[in-house]
Design a protein around this motif. Structure first.
Motif, short mmCIF file in Angstrom:
data_model
loop_
_atom_site.label_atom_id
_atom_site.label_comp_id
_atom_site.label_asym_id
_atom_site.label_seq_id
_atom_site.Cartn_x
_atom_site.Cartn_y
_atom_site.Cartn_z
N GLU A 25 0.83 -1.21 0.00
CA GLU A 25 0.00 0.00 0.00
C GLU A 25 0.87 1.26 0.00
N MET A 26 2.06 1.15 0.57
CA MET A 26 2.97 2.30 0.61
C MET A 26 3.52 2.66 -0.77
N ILE A 27 3.63 1.66 -1.66
CA ILE A 27 4.23 1.94 -2.97
C ILE A 27 3.24 1.90 -4.12
N GLY A 28 2.03 1.41 -3.88
CA GLY A 28 1.04 1.35 -4.96
C GLY A 28 1.57 0.55 -6.14
N ASN A 29 1.48 1.13 -7.32
CA ASN A 29 1.95 0.46 -8.54
C ASN A 29 3.35 0.91 -8.93
N SER A 30 4.06 1.54 -8.01
CA SER A 30 5.32 2.19 -8.37
C SER A 30 6.55 1.34 -8.10
N GLY A 31 6.39 0.08 -7.82
CA GLY A 31 7.55 -0.77 -7.57
C GLY A 31 7.17 -2.22 -7.79
N THR A 32 7.92 -3.08 -7.17
CA THR A 32 7.69 -4.51 -7.29
C THR A 32 7.40 -5.09 -5.92
N VAL A 33 6.29 -5.80 -5.80
CA VAL A 33 5.90 -6.42 -4.54
C VAL A 33 6.12 -7.92 -4.67
N ILE A 34 6.84 -8.48 -3.71
CA ILE A 34 7.14 -9.90 -3.72
C ILE A 34 6.43 -10.56 -2.55
N ARG A 35 5.73 -11.63 -2.86
CA ARG A 35 5.05 -12.39 -1.81
C ARG A 35 5.97 -13.49 -1.32
N LEU A 36 6.20 -13.49 -0.03
CA LEU A 36 7.02 -14.53 0.57
C LEU A 36 6.14 -15.70 0.99
N PRO A 37 6.70 -16.91 1.03
CA PRO A 37 5.91 -18.07 1.46
C PRO A 37 5.42 -17.89 2.90
N ASP A 38 4.26 -18.46 3.20
CA ASP A 38 3.67 -18.32 4.54
C ASP A 38 4.61 -18.79 5.65
N PHE A 39 5.33 -19.87 5.41
CA PHE A 39 6.21 -20.39 6.46
C PHE A 39 7.30 -19.40 6.85
N PHE A 40 7.58 -18.48 5.97
CA PHE A 40 8.63 -17.49 6.22
C PHE A 40 8.23 -16.53 7.35
N HIS A 41 6.94 -16.47 7.66
CA HIS A 41 6.42 -15.55 8.69
C HIS A 41 6.12 -16.26 10.00
N GLU A 42 6.61 -17.46 10.17
CA GLU A 42 6.37 -18.23 11.38
C GLU A 42 7.58 -18.17 12.30
N LYS A 43 7.30 -18.05 13.60
CA LYS A 43 8.38 -18.07 14.58
C LYS A 43 9.11 -19.39 14.47
N PRO A 44 10.37 -19.42 14.67
CA PRO A 44 11.27 -18.40 15.21
C PRO A 44 11.92 -17.53 14.14
N TYR A 45 11.36 -17.47 12.94
CA TYR A 45 11.82 -16.61 11.84
C TYR A 45 13.28 -16.90 11.44
N THR A 46 13.62 -18.15 11.41
CA THR A 46 15.01 -18.51 11.08
C THR A 46 15.12 -19.26 9.76
N LYS A 47 14.02 -19.45 9.07
CA LYS A 47 14.05 -20.20 7.81
C LYS A 47 14.61 -19.34 6.69
N LEU A 48 15.26 -19.99 5.77
CA LEU A 48 15.78 -19.31 4.60
C LEU A 48 14.81 -19.47 3.44
N LEU A 49 14.85 -18.53 2.53
CA LEU A 49 14.00 -18.62 1.34
C LEU A 49 14.45 -19.77 0.46
N PRO A 50 13.50 -20.49 -0.11
CA PRO A 50 13.86 -21.53 -1.09
C PRO A 50 14.50 -20.88 -2.32
N GLU A 51 15.28 -21.64 -3.02
CA GLU A 51 16.02 -21.13 -4.18
C GLU A 51 15.10 -20.47 -5.22
N LYS A 52 13.90 -21.04 -5.44
CA LYS A 52 12.99 -20.47 -6.44
C LYS A 52 12.55 -19.06 -6.04
N ASN A 53 12.39 -18.82 -4.73
CA ASN A 53 12.00 -17.49 -4.26
C ASN A 53 13.17 -16.51 -4.38
#
Length: 110
Positions: A25-53
């Motif tokens: 909402e802060m950038i509207g259509n003026s940039g690129t928004v990337i959706r991270l996998p749901d598991f990335f937002h789970e405690k303890p927040y120590t997971k790494l992004l998969p290679e495809k992401n």
């Protein structure tokens, strides 16, 4: 959302951000928004992004460097969106107009 996102749009610099915390909402259509996998937002927040992401993020970055027209379009969109949404004078006027309306309504009641 981050204050840096507002400052970036005001200066015409498109950003790459995640879809969390109001960033899109802060950038509207003026940039690129990337959706991270749901598991990335789970405690303890120590997971790494998969290679495809990671590849998706890398592709987004490279597009800004490799496609000048794309960068110009996003930069123009950032300036336009920033002026419309984040400019302090625009916000101050909207607030002033709102207060004027409230005062006029109160005066009518009295």
């Amino acid at each position: 959302g981050s204050r840096a996102l507002a400052e970036s749009t005001l200066s015409g610099r498109p950003v790459i951000t995640t879809d969390c915390g109001g960033n899109k909402e802060m950038i509207g259509n003026s940039g690129t928004v990337i959706r991270l996998p749901d598991f990335f937002h789970e405690k303890p927040y120590t997971k790494l992004l998969p290679e495809k992401n990671v590849a998706h993020v890398t592709d987004a970055i490279l597009k800004y460097f490799d496609d000048e027209e794309y960068y110009r379009e996003k930069s123009k969109a950032a300036r336009t969106y920033g002026a419309k949404v984040h400019d302090s004078m625009v916000s101050a006027k909207a607030l002033s107009d709102h207060f004027k309306k409230l005062i006029l309504e109160k005066d009518k009641k009295n």
